[in-house]
Design a protein around this motif. Structure first.
Motif, short mmCIF file in Angstrom:
data_model
loop_
_atom_site.label_atom_id
_atom_site.label_comp_id
_atom_site.label_asym_id
_atom_site.label_seq_id
_atom_site.Cartn_x
_atom_site.Cartn_y
_atom_site.Cartn_z
N ASP A 48 59.47 90.63 30.77
CA ASP A 48 59.70 91.32 32.20
C ASP A 48 58.33 90.30 33.13
O ASP A 48 57.51 90.13 32.72
CB ASP A 48 59.76 92.48 31.52
N ALA A 108 61.69 86.61 38.91
CA ALA A 108 63.03 87.00 37.75
C ALA A 108 63.72 85.09 37.90
O ALA A 108 63.24 84.54 39.07
CB ALA A 108 63.17 87.37 37.89
N SER A 136 62.82 88.99 33.97
CA SER A 136 63.39 89.56 34.73
C SER A 136 63.04 90.56 34.60
O SER A 136 61.76 90.96 34.80
CB SER A 136 64.82 90.28 33.36
#
Length: 136
Positions: A48, A108, A136
């Motif tokens: 992330d 991302a 992400s």
């Protein structure tokens, strides 16, 4: 608690330890993924934005061999530091240490982390490490 009732405390701890070993994710705190040159990255590591991948590599710059990025990265901020052995009576001139790369995901997308252990004036690396990452 259910685990404790069925297997006892020691069996529960072993079961928990084994389940942790089978995970492909090597996150140490939910934010940092830690690897060494001997550890292979999963086929695709999921991260992330804000998470960090830490890569620890043995290096001895006095030999001319150094770890470096193969290509610039667009989705990560990269920092590297070099640690030598602690100053002690056993420390020797030319003794190696560790280079540690910190790759912090800032955007991302998908990118290949690729580092090589080579001399700057030679085309062939003696060792490489790669990790494909989806952020992400």
């Amino acid at each position: 608690m259910n685990c404790y009732l069925r297997m006892g405390l020691s069996g529960c701890l072993v079961a928990l330890g084994l389940s942790a070993c089978t995970r492909m994710n090597s996150s140490i705190d939910g934010q940092t993924f830690k690897f060494t040159a001997q550890q292979q990255c999963p086929a695709l590591l999921e991260m992330d934005v804000g998470q960090t991948l830490e890569l620890q590599l043995n290096e001895n710059p006095s030999t001319g061999y150094q770890w470096s990025l193969v290509e610039s990265l667009k989705l990560f901020d990269v920092e590297s530091i070099y640690h030598t052995a602690e100053a002690s009576s056993s420390a020797q001139v030319g003794q190696g240490g560790q280079k540690i790369f910190y790759f912090q995901a800032v955007k991302a997308g998908q990118e290949l982390l690729h580092v090589k252990h080579a001399r700057a004036w030679e085309k062939t690396a003696i060792q490489e490490w790669q990790c494909r990452v989806r952020i992400s």
